[in-house]
Design a protein around this motif. Sequence first.
Motif, mmCIF file in Angstrom:
data_model
loop_
_atom_site.group_PDB
_atom_site.id
_atom_site.type_symbol
_atom_site.label_atom_id
_atom_site.label_comp_id
_atom_site.label_asym_id
_atom_site.label_seq_id
_atom_site.Cartn_x
_atom_site.Cartn_y
_atom_site.Cartn_z
ATOM 1 N N ILE A 164 0.820 -1.167 -0.083
ATOM 2 C CA ILE A 164 -0.037 0.061 -0.031
ATOM 3 C C ILE A 164 1.033 1.219 -0.099
ATOM 4 C CG2 ILE A 164 -1.684 1.236 1.266
ATOM 5 C CD1 ILE A 164 -2.978 -1.272 2.173
ATOM 6 N N GLU A 165 1.842 1.168 0.924
ATOM 7 C CA GLU A 165 2.712 2.375 0.968
ATOM 8 C C GLU A 165 3.487 2.746 -0.312
ATOM 9 O OE1 GLU A 165 6.521 4.150 3.368
ATOM 10 O OE2 GLU A 165 5.955 2.023 3.669
ATOM 11 N N LYS A 166 3.848 1.696 -1.222
ATOM 12 C CA LYS A 166 4.311 1.957 -2.450
ATOM 13 C C LYS A 166 3.505 2.878 -3.510
ATOM 14 C CE LYS A 166 6.798 0.021 -6.438
ATOM 15 N NZ LYS A 166 7.558 -1.218 -7.020
ATOM 16 N N ALA A 167 2.221 2.039 -3.500
ATOM 17 C CA ALA A 167 1.106 2.601 -4.307
ATOM 18 C C ALA A 167 0.868 4.115 -3.953
ATOM 19 C CB ALA A 167 -0.096 1.788 -4.478
ATOM 20 N N LEU A 168 0.853 4.613 -2.694
ATOM 21 C CA LEU A 168 0.464 5.744 -2.091
ATOM 22 C C LEU A 168 1.871 6.621 -2.493
ATOM 23 C CD1 LEU A 168 -1.361 5.077 1.332
ATOM 24 C CD2 LEU A 168 -2.417 5.966 -0.834
#
Length: 520
Positions: A164-168
């Motif tokens: 999730i952090e990479k997508a954000l």
Amino acid sequence: MIKELELKLLPEEAANPEVIRQRAVKKSGVPAGRVKDVQQLRRSIDARGSRPFFRLRVAVYIDEQPTAEPAILERFQDVSKKEPVLIVGAGPAGYFAALELIELGLKPIVFDRGKDVRSRRRDLRGIQQFGEVNPHSNYCFGEGGAGTYSDGKLYTRSHKRGNIEKALRLLVEHGAVSDIMIDAHPHIGSNKLPQIVANIRETIRHYGGEVHFDSWVTDLILDGGKVRGVVVNDRDEYLADSVILATGHSARDIYYLLDRRGVSLEAKPFALGVRIEHPQPLIDRIQYNQSPRDEHLPASSYRLACQVDGRGVFSFCMCPGGLVVPAATAPGEIVVNGMSLSRRDSPYANSGTVVAIDMEDLEPYQNKGVFAALELQRAVEQKLFQYGDGSQRAPAQRLPDFVQGKLSADLPDSSYIPGLYPAPLHELLPSGIYTRLREAVQTFGRKMRGYYTEEANVIGTESRTSSPVRIPRNPQTYMHDDVLGLFPCGEGAGYAGGIISAAMDGQNVARAVQKWRVEV
């Protein structure tokens, strides 16, 4: 040393960085001179008491400065001469798959049946103001997919499905505000998303990928159980041994194409119902115990669910400070959805309120096989259109009239630009759906005092909650078992349910493509 702490602050305190720093230093028990920085890690609102407040998780840097991670885009290199991977659909699944492929050293070639994000606005104006539905360019089809002109909600429960952090971070690197990295329920807003989507497109092209608009994939090129490419606009052939299908939940033609080509499909659960719109100040009063709300608080939201006769009924895609919009993808349909701007400052709040579809609802469509649920969805949308005047005006009732099964004499004001008209939704909706909705909204009214009100509009129909068809894939390879090199992806394939979950699925599928290429 880094110390993580939890802080509880009033809204005006949470809006002041200096107050946050002072509270964090005090709670850390460390002399202020040793604290080099205080960074917010997580932010959420707690409105369970008589007065809402913010809960913050912060990192206190003691005797050391924080170090910034290198930008993800710094890892990208030119892929213009690399092996191509064809991607069908320029929504979050397709675009994030493309970004991941570039990082992995493969060349993405993206096709979208609709227009680029700015040109698409003319067709949105056409459906809003003139009732003209372009079947290739609308609120669902076009660059960025259905999420671009929506609330831009980035919250997902799919924490085990990807990074999730990479997508954000990729969204931030393409122009999103950094607050999305810390908010418990982040969103971007439909006024901000178009530029972010355009920036992603330019990144793809800058590093050697391709993006083609007005490019409707009308056939697959298959050879002995292997994919060899796609046909675009019934005319142009593009060849590659890997195709990612990321077409979104409303591309019905793709399901029928796969069926004609003998590619197996599966029926998939979905939900159908209505969209209910309240005045936002009323929801604020219920949730925050204040009206008008504190200037430092965002428009309040809600999430509601219950069981009625063994079936789930729940709120879906709640848009605080939002608008109801027409989301049909073909002439002759009435479909509504919700969206919000980044400030969520509309005087209205709306949410889908839907019932899980079960076999009893599908009995009239059993002869349609795997498409039974899709045909139910289509039939309801067309029935509501046929009851109207041929425009995109939507049928509606006041909430108590909906429950009592009577036609409303008039309707409250609404954000829905094409307009509403009084209609007997209690007769137009399938009986099993209506009876459960009728019971559920009364239950919701007991859970949220004030929810059940004549000020609320019930608007038909909320039917595109998710795809009613799944394109199956092997859970290890992400590839369809029938066709070597065909990778179903995202919400349209049945493996995601929003912007971030679709983005993560795109990333996962891209890695699976690269792994498969290495192995073969």
